[in-house]
Design a protein around this motif. Sequence first.
Motif, mmCIF file in Angstrom:
data_model
loop_
_atom_site.group_PDB
_atom_site.id
_atom_site.type_symbol
_atom_site.label_atom_id
_atom_site.label_comp_id
_atom_site.label_asym_id
_atom_site.label_seq_id
_atom_site.Cartn_x
_atom_site.Cartn_y
_atom_site.Cartn_z
ATOM 1 N N ILE A 99 46.854 52.782 36.576
ATOM 2 C CA ILE A 99 46.894 51.524 36.248
ATOM 3 C C ILE A 99 48.156 50.684 36.442
ATOM 4 O O ILE A 99 49.100 51.077 36.428
ATOM 5 N N GLN A 100 47.682 49.636 37.198
ATOM 6 C CA GLN A 100 48.667 48.557 37.672
ATOM 7 C C GLN A 100 48.473 47.445 36.646
ATOM 8 O O GLN A 100 47.599 46.775 36.701
ATOM 9 N N PHE A 101 49.397 47.351 36.135
ATOM 10 C CA PHE A 101 49.588 46.438 34.914
ATOM 11 C C PHE A 101 49.332 45.038 35.305
ATOM 12 O O PHE A 101 48.370 44.239 34.694
ATOM 13 N N GLU A 102 50.271 44.385 36.324
ATOM 14 C CA GLU A 102 50.008 43.013 36.852
ATOM 15 C C GLU A 102 48.523 42.820 37.274
ATOM 16 O O GLU A 102 47.866 41.788 37.239
ATOM 17 N N GLU A 103 47.929 43.685 37.998
ATOM 18 C CA GLU A 103 46.608 43.789 38.612
ATOM 19 C C GLU A 103 45.771 43.712 37.373
ATOM 20 O O GLU A 103 44.573 43.007 37.575
ATOM 21 N N TYR A 104 45.905 44.487 36.334
ATOM 22 C CA TYR A 104 44.972 44.267 35.353
ATOM 23 C C TYR A 104 44.947 42.813 34.714
ATOM 24 O O TYR A 104 43.872 42.469 34.170
ATOM 25 N N LEU A 105 46.316 42.296 34.399
ATOM 26 C CA LEU A 105 46.478 40.937 34.077
ATOM 27 C C LEU A 105 45.827 40.034 34.670
ATOM 28 O O LEU A 105 45.070 39.135 34.283
ATOM 29 N N GLN A 106 45.649 40.273 36.130
ATOM 30 C CA GLN A 106 44.924 39.350 37.026
ATOM 31 C C GLN A 106 43.440 39.219 36.903
ATOM 32 O O GLN A 106 42.683 38.515 36.579
ATOM 33 N N LYS A 114 39.437 32.100 39.468
ATOM 34 C CA LYS A 114 38.604 32.246 40.779
ATOM 35 C C LYS A 114 39.686 33.011 41.735
ATOM 36 O O LYS A 114 39.083 33.338 42.986
ATOM 37 N N LYS A 115 40.879 32.951 41.526
ATOM 38 C CA LYS A 115 41.842 33.477 42.446
ATOM 39 C C LYS A 115 42.992 34.131 41.790
ATOM 40 O O LYS A 115 43.391 33.563 40.761
ATOM 41 N N LYS A 116 43.807 35.043 42.422
ATOM 42 C CA LYS A 116 45.033 35.609 41.889
ATOM 43 C C LYS A 116 45.810 34.596 41.878
ATOM 44 O O LYS A 116 46.156 33.646 42.784
ATOM 45 N N VAL A 117 46.865 34.635 40.702
ATOM 46 C CA VAL A 117 47.817 33.583 40.731
ATOM 47 C C VAL A 117 49.153 34.147 40.649
ATOM 48 O O VAL A 117 49.158 35.382 40.406
ATOM 49 N N GLY A 118 50.176 33.459 41.032
ATOM 50 C CA GLY A 118 51.452 34.094 40.973
ATOM 51 C C GLY A 118 52.188 33.662 42.176
ATOM 52 O O GLY A 118 51.746 33.312 43.104
ATOM 53 N N ASP A 122 50.556 32.651 46.072
ATOM 54 C CA ASP A 122 50.601 31.039 46.157
ATOM 55 C C ASP A 122 50.911 30.821 47.917
ATOM 56 O O ASP A 122 51.700 31.367 48.648
ATOM 57 N N GLU A 123 50.111 29.941 48.493
ATOM 58 C CA GLU A 123 50.250 29.511 49.882
ATOM 59 C C GLU A 123 51.278 28.448 50.056
ATOM 60 O O GLU A 123 51.251 27.496 49.075
ATOM 61 N N GLU A 124 51.962 28.460 51.160
ATOM 62 C CA GLU A 124 53.119 27.266 51.242
ATOM 63 C C GLU A 124 52.311 25.932 51.644
ATOM 64 O O GLU A 124 51.280 26.234 52.400
ATOM 65 N N PRO A 125 52.592 24.927 51.160
ATOM 66 C CA PRO A 125 51.882 23.944 51.336
ATOM 67 C C PRO A 125 52.151 23.362 52.942
ATOM 68 O O PRO A 125 53.277 23.431 53.689
ATOM 69 N N GLU A 161 46.016 31.710 28.783
ATOM 70 C CA GLU A 161 47.256 30.942 29.190
ATOM 71 C C GLU A 161 48.548 31.764 29.402
ATOM 72 O O GLU A 161 49.337 31.563 29.868
ATOM 73 N N ALA A 162 48.586 32.293 28.090
ATOM 74 C CA ALA A 162 49.815 33.196 28.027
ATOM 75 C C ALA A 162 49.830 34.349 29.320
ATOM 76 O O ALA A 162 50.961 34.663 29.997
ATOM 77 N N ILE A 163 48.889 34.975 29.546
ATOM 78 C CA ILE A 163 48.821 35.812 30.692
ATOM 79 C C ILE A 163 49.077 35.123 31.993
ATOM 80 O O ILE A 163 49.797 35.747 33.039
ATOM 81 N N LYS A 164 48.596 33.837 32.154
ATOM 82 C CA LYS A 164 48.750 33.282 33.492
ATOM 83 C C LYS A 164 50.236 32.737 33.576
ATOM 84 O O LYS A 164 51.032 32.949 34.528
ATOM 85 N N ALA A 165 50.781 32.267 32.188
ATOM 86 C CA ALA A 165 52.362 31.961 32.331
ATOM 87 C C ALA A 165 53.143 33.283 32.639
ATOM 88 O O ALA A 165 54.119 32.992 33.370
#
Length: 266
Positions: A99-106, A114-118, A122-125, A161-165
Amino acid sequence: TKEKKRQMGDTKHFCPVSLKENFVLYPGVYEHVAKYREKIYYFSTSEYRDKFLENPEEYVAHNKPIQAPPLRVCLLGAHGSGKTTCARQIADKLGIFHIQFEEYLQELILPKTKKKVGPHFDEEPEEDDNKMPTLSQELEDFSETETKKSKEEVELTDEEEAIKANLMGNEALPPEVLDNIVPDWWRKEPFRSTGFILESFPRTLDEAQYLSQRGLCPDVAVYIQVEDSDVLDRLFPPRLKKWQERQHKKMENRKKLKDLKAKIRV
């Protein structure tokens, strides 16, 4: 010593009620002790001791030894330390879940984001060169604008929202959110009878205390410690390659735009 061993109950120094009801080896304490049929049993709480005394036959061995729970491992370490590689090998060798905890949260918020966050996703602008956009670029910008609007229309629940934060800024997950995620790995099938290796949890003191307060005891916690130079050797090359690819694409776009302007002048 042999005399003392004979006097210990079927679960030794572990709480028999925790084992029976939660399938967890939770160490008993000397303050909560009871004697039944000349054997001594230790309990994690006074409530469990009282519960045992009300119906001791439910918690002791009869025709066969009491079954022990499967292996539960917590694997910790810095990003890039090789946790995932080690966890996969251990899980495959022992026949337990990985079990990958952060992957499970994603996965919990992916249907809406619609995409992984964190920070790792994140792509560089892109730099603004004040260049005239091409038609394809305008269409791409329009598509991105529409996509952004559609994403803004999707509202996340308080739990999401808590998971995303947590994924974006490592904000602590409230206990009520953890209650909907973590206990199932100890108490529900197929994890309950198979066992698991849990990667990247607990990550903080509060999360470790959460496991203790809920009676969710891993059999072992392993921390992978590596040198900073080793982490850099693993993480830097792929990120450098990705940056180089973006730079190469940017230079190609600039050249195409320059050639297009030259043709317009002619």
